[in-house]
Design a protein around this motif. Structure first.
Motif, mmCIF file in Angstrom:
data_model
loop_
_atom_site.group_PDB
_atom_site.id
_atom_site.type_symbol
_atom_site.label_atom_id
_atom_site.label_comp_id
_atom_site.label_asym_id
_atom_site.label_seq_id
_atom_site.Cartn_x
_atom_site.Cartn_y
_atom_site.Cartn_z
ATOM 1 N N THR A 57 9.157 -13.224 0.011
ATOM 2 C CA THR A 57 9.688 -11.876 0.223
ATOM 3 C C THR A 57 8.566 -10.872 -0.027
ATOM 4 N N PRO A 58 8.673 -9.651 0.492
ATOM 5 C CA PRO A 58 7.638 -8.647 0.221
ATOM 6 C C PRO A 58 7.369 -8.424 -1.269
ATOM 7 N N PRO A 59 8.395 -8.318 -2.132
ATOM 8 C CA PRO A 59 8.080 -8.166 -3.559
ATOM 9 C C PRO A 59 7.325 -9.353 -4.134
ATOM 10 N N GLN A 60 7.634 -10.564 -3.647
ATOM 11 C CA GLN A 60 6.899 -11.745 -4.118
ATOM 12 C C GLN A 60 5.439 -11.686 -3.692
ATOM 13 N N ILE A 61 5.177 -11.207 -2.484
ATOM 14 C CA ILE A 61 3.791 -11.067 -2.021
ATOM 15 C C ILE A 61 3.034 -10.085 -2.919
ATOM 16 N N ALA A 62 3.705 -9.008 -3.289
ATOM 17 C CA ALA A 62 3.081 -8.021 -4.166
ATOM 18 C C ALA A 62 2.705 -8.651 -5.501
ATOM 19 N N ASP A 63 3.635 -9.379 -6.102
ATOM 20 C CA ASP A 63 3.412 -9.939 -7.439
ATOM 21 C C ASP A 63 2.451 -11.120 -7.432
ATOM 22 N N LEU A 64 2.573 -11.987 -6.435
ATOM 23 C CA LEU A 64 1.825 -13.242 -6.454
ATOM 24 C C LEU A 64 0.441 -13.138 -5.832
ATOM 25 N N LEU A 65 0.232 -12.148 -4.980
ATOM 26 C CA LEU A 65 -1.028 -12.092 -4.248
ATOM 27 C C LEU A 65 -1.848 -10.834 -4.536
ATOM 28 N N LEU A 66 -1.236 -9.662 -4.457
ATOM 29 C CA LEU A 66 -2.022 -8.428 -4.444
ATOM 30 C C LEU A 66 -2.184 -7.743 -5.794
ATOM 31 N N ASP A 67 -1.179 -7.826 -6.656
ATOM 32 C CA ASP A 67 -1.232 -7.072 -7.905
ATOM 33 C C ASP A 67 -2.025 -7.845 -8.963
ATOM 34 N N LYS A 68 -3.220 -7.336 -9.276
ATOM 35 C CA LYS A 68 -4.084 -8.022 -10.242
ATOM 36 C C LYS A 68 -3.615 -7.844 -11.679
ATOM 37 N N GLU A 69 -2.677 -6.910 -11.907
ATOM 38 C CA GLU A 69 -2.204 -6.650 -13.264
ATOM 39 C C GLU A 69 -1.122 -7.633 -13.699
ATOM 40 N N ILE A 70 -0.512 -8.340 -12.758
ATOM 41 C CA ILE A 70 0.545 -9.289 -13.092
ATOM 42 C C ILE A 70 -0.051 -10.507 -13.791
ATOM 43 N N LYS A 71 0.468 -10.822 -14.961
ATOM 44 C CA LYS A 71 -0.045 -11.972 -15.729
ATOM 45 C C LYS A 71 0.872 -13.187 -15.629
ATOM 46 N N ASP A 72 2.166 -12.951 -15.670
ATOM 47 C CA ASP A 72 3.130 -14.059 -15.676
ATOM 48 C C ASP A 72 3.722 -14.204 -14.278
ATOM 49 N N ARG A 73 3.081 -14.997 -13.448
ATOM 50 C CA ARG A 73 3.527 -15.173 -12.065
ATOM 51 C C ARG A 73 4.447 -16.387 -11.957
ATOM 52 N N ARG A 74 5.521 -16.206 -11.223
ATOM 53 C CA ARG A 74 6.483 -17.303 -11.035
ATOM 54 C C ARG A 74 6.485 -17.688 -9.561
ATOM 55 N N TYR A 75 5.932 -18.860 -9.295
ATOM 56 C CA TYR A 75 5.755 -19.310 -7.921
ATOM 57 C C TYR A 75 6.993 -20.070 -7.453
ATOM 58 N N PRO A 76 7.482 -19.742 -6.248
ATOM 59 C CA PRO A 76 8.625 -20.500 -5.709
ATOM 60 C C PRO A 76 8.220 -21.883 -5.232
ATOM 61 N N SER A 77 6.913 -22.096 -5.023
ATOM 62 C CA SER A 77 6.415 -23.412 -4.612
ATOM 63 C C SER A 77 4.996 -23.566 -5.152
ATOM 64 N N VAL A 78 4.469 -24.763 -5.051
ATOM 65 C CA VAL A 78 3.112 -25.030 -5.526
ATOM 66 C C VAL A 78 2.105 -24.457 -4.524
ATOM 67 N N TRP A 79 1.197 -23.616 -5.023
ATOM 68 C CA TRP A 79 0.184 -23.028 -4.152
ATOM 69 C C TRP A 79 -1.055 -23.915 -4.116
ATOM 70 N N TYR A 519 0.171 -12.101 6.269
ATOM 71 C CA TYR A 519 -1.207 -12.176 6.766
ATOM 72 C C TYR A 519 -1.949 -10.870 6.490
ATOM 73 N N PHE A 520 -1.288 -9.754 6.748
ATOM 74 C CA PHE A 520 -1.947 -8.463 6.483
ATOM 75 C C PHE A 520 -2.262 -8.321 4.997
ATOM 76 N N SER A 521 -1.439 -8.875 4.141
ATOM 77 C CA SER A 521 -1.690 -8.826 2.703
ATOM 78 C C SER A 521 -2.949 -9.610 2.340
ATOM 79 N N LEU A 522 -3.214 -10.702 3.059
ATOM 80 C CA LEU A 522 -4.471 -11.433 2.852
ATOM 81 C C LEU A 522 -5.673 -10.558 3.231
ATOM 82 N N VAL A 523 -5.546 -9.844 4.356
ATOM 83 C CA VAL A 523 -6.618 -8.927 4.772
ATOM 84 C C VAL A 523 -6.824 -7.864 3.704
ATOM 85 N N LEU A 524 -5.719 -7.348 3.202
ATOM 86 C CA LEU A 524 -5.790 -6.284 2.203
ATOM 87 C C LEU A 524 -6.336 -6.794 0.875
ATOM 88 N N LEU A 525 -6.107 -8.065 0.569
ATOM 89 C CA LEU A 525 -6.659 -8.656 -0.653
ATOM 90 C C LEU A 525 -8.184 -8.573 -0.659
#
Length: 576
Positions: A57-79, A519-525
């Motif tokens: 979901t968009p909020p998951q992309i924000a937390d898991l990929l783009l936001d560097k301040e997030i420390k406790d990430r909860r992944y729905p699957s193994v990355w 995909y755009f979030s990867l570019v933005l990363l």
């Protein structure tokens, strides 16, 4: 906080890591999101990445990929480790963007504290400096102006040159607000005329306020202490040409354009609609009636928290003595010492100012806030689109004809894979904080990229020779159906509004909107990584010439995305 000054070895090692990372993922940073479907961008990702990102979901992309301040990430699957490594490296190698007291890289939902009570007016900026100024610019001129004032005090230098001064908002605050002798240089004569007009409006406002308060003594001709010059700063010209531009006045050469001049007593009296004998104001009373200017700069070592009045001691008196102080006085015919500043100096202008700092003996300090990285010249792209390139005479050309906006340093120029494409540099201008906010709010604006990518596939089916044509922004596109969007957008590229397309195929592409966002979030990363390399190259350039520099995340990044200020001060032995 400051980004700590790096040693020469640390700077070089970081540059190596940045170029290595960007070389590895160049296919992502160089890709155009509007080609998501026409170039099958999703299929260029490893299958394991597709599995990890495809259903987020968009909020998951924000937390898991783009936001560097997030420390406790909860992944729905193994990355996959490669994706985790990219995210970790991108966050670790990018310069910090969180300003003191700012929101940094967060949801972007809150505004800076100074706008809490009124979102259009900074509570920390006097009302005379808010007129005609948007909130973002109010925030920027207050913080940068305070920094410049502190640096001027430390360098014992009261003269400032504001390059790319536009309508003079920063120039006005530095001169009228902080008591500095300021020359603004701007290529657009219309903006210079507006700057002069706003200066005079400010003087008129001050005079009216004092008359209303009953503090009436003697008002003589009252020029603003700032000076505005029309001039294009040629990146191919040497620093002495730049100094000549600053030293010529309108009376010396009609070709130089508009400058501020004395505000005649007769003119001011007429605008106030007063009899000449009643237009009387004491300078000291003018100063006493002005509001107090508060600042909240909170930085270490060379920039401390300061509080200053809108007019420092003696400033009001200077205002009323009919004295225009160009940077050359700071030496009328013999250039004096000055501080060089550029607030969001576009493209090569920022690199040009750094070269002038390094070579011109009169420049003692520089504060550089860059923008529009895609307009920087490179060896591969010496004339980027949309960049003004007027002719210039041979005698104005600097010694090296191979000087580009990037890379500036010998070290980065020698690194394999240092090249940055137009698209990568354009991506570095995006506002990651704003996109984080959209992701967390699941904003309808996220639909826009998908719409444009679908439109690109329709355009290419009709006109295979037409690739990435410019489509003017369709107002509130995200609130329209795709058919409505296409009907408005197609004529903007010369195609009929009723061009037929397969609705089933369009629906199938619309179903992949989540993948377009991922995909755009990867570019933005990678965008902050590109910006870091550009700015680090400039720091190394200064280091190679014997000058230390620092980066300050001065503005609230959620409010002003290009918020990193490069500061360099010449050592005393190098000061003229």
């Amino acid at each position: 906080m400051f980004v700590a000054a790096f040693s020469e070895q640390e700077q070089r090692e970081l540059a190596e890591k940045l170029t290595s990372l960007l070389s590895t993922y160049r296919h992502i940073s160089d890709s155009y999101i509007i080609e998501f479907f026409s170039e099958s961008l999703w299929d260029t990702l490893p299958v394991s990445w597709q599995d990890a990102l495809g259903d987020l979901t968009p909020p998951q992309i924000a937390d898991l990929l783009l936001d560097k301040e997030i420390k406790d990430r909860r992944y729905p699957s193994v990355w996959p480790l490669s994706l985790l490594a990219l995210r970790t490296a991108a966050h670790a190698l990018s310069f910090p963007r969180k300003a003191p007291g700012g929101h940094g890289q967060d949801t972007g939902a809150a505004v800076p504290e100074e706008f809490q009570s009124n979102q259009s007016q900074s509570s920390l900026l006097g009302h005379i400096f808010r007129k005609h100024v948007k909130p973002k610019k109010q925030h920027e001129i207050r913080r940068l102006g305070t920094l410049v004032k502190k640096l001027c005090d430390q360098a014992n230098c009261s003269c400032v040159v504001d390059v790319g001064s536009g309508q003079g908002h920063l120039t006005r605050f530095l001169s009228f607000g902080l008591g500095l002798d300021v020359t603004g240089i701007e290529a657009d004569p219309n903006l210079v005329l507006m700057a002069t007009k706003f200066d005079r409006q400010l003087l008129l406002t001050l005079a009216k306020e004092n008359l209303k308060s009953g503090n009436a003594q003697s008002l003589h001709s009252a020029p603003g202490p700032s000076r505005h010059v029309v001039g294009w700063v040629n990146p191919k010209a040497s620093w002495d040409v730049f100094i000549q531009q600053l030293g010529v006045t309108a009376t010396e050469s009609d070709s130089i354009g508009a400058t501020t001049g004395p505000y005649e007593k007769k003119q001011l009296v007429e605008e106030l609609n007063l009899e000449p004998h009643s237009c009387q104001i004491k300078a000291e009373e003018l100063q006493n009636t002005l509001p107090t200017q508060k600042t909240d700069i909170n930085t270490s070592d060379s920039v401390a928290q300061i509080n200053t009045g809108v007019f420092p001691s003696g400033m009001a008196t200077e205002m009323l003595t009919c004295k225009t102080v160009p940077v050359t006085d700071c030496g009328a015919k013999k250039p004096g010492r000055f501080v060089l500043t550029g607030l969001h100096a576009c493209g090569d202008l920022s690199s040009t100012l750094l070269r002038h700092f390094a070579t011109c003996p009169h420049v003692q300090v520089i504060t550089s806030v860059a923008c529009c990285y895609m307009k920087i010249s490179t060896q591969e792209n010496p004339n980027p689109p949309g960049v003004f390139q007027p002719p210039f005479s041979a005698d104005t050309v600097a010694d090296s004809s191979l000087e580009f906006g990037y890379p500036m340093s010998d070290w980065v120029r020698g690194l394999p894979g240092h090249q940055l494409s137009y698209k990568a540099r354009e991506g570095a201008c995006h506002a990651i904080e704003d996109y984080l906010h959209r992701l967390r709010e699941e904003s309808g604006l996220l639909r826009t990229h998908c719409y444009r990518a679908i439109l690109e596939s329709i355009i290419r089916a009709e006109r295979p020779d037409m690739r990435r044509p410019g489509v003017q922004t369709v107002r509130k596109a995200h609130a329209l159906s795709f058919s409505e969007y296409a009907r408005l957008a197609l004529p903007r590229v010369g195609l009929p509004a009723d061009l037929p397309f397969d609705p089933v195929a369009v629906d199938a592409m619309l179903a992949h909107q989540g993948k377009v966002v991922a995909y755009f979030s990867l570019v933005l990363l990678l965008a902050p990584v590109v910006e870091t390399l550009v700015l680090l190259d400039r720091m190394i350039f200064l280091q190679e010439r014997g000058f230390q520099s620092k980066l300050i995340p001065l503005f609230d990044a959620a409010f002003s995305p290009r918020n990193l200020v490069l500061v360099a001060v010449k050592p005393k032995e190098a000061q003229s």
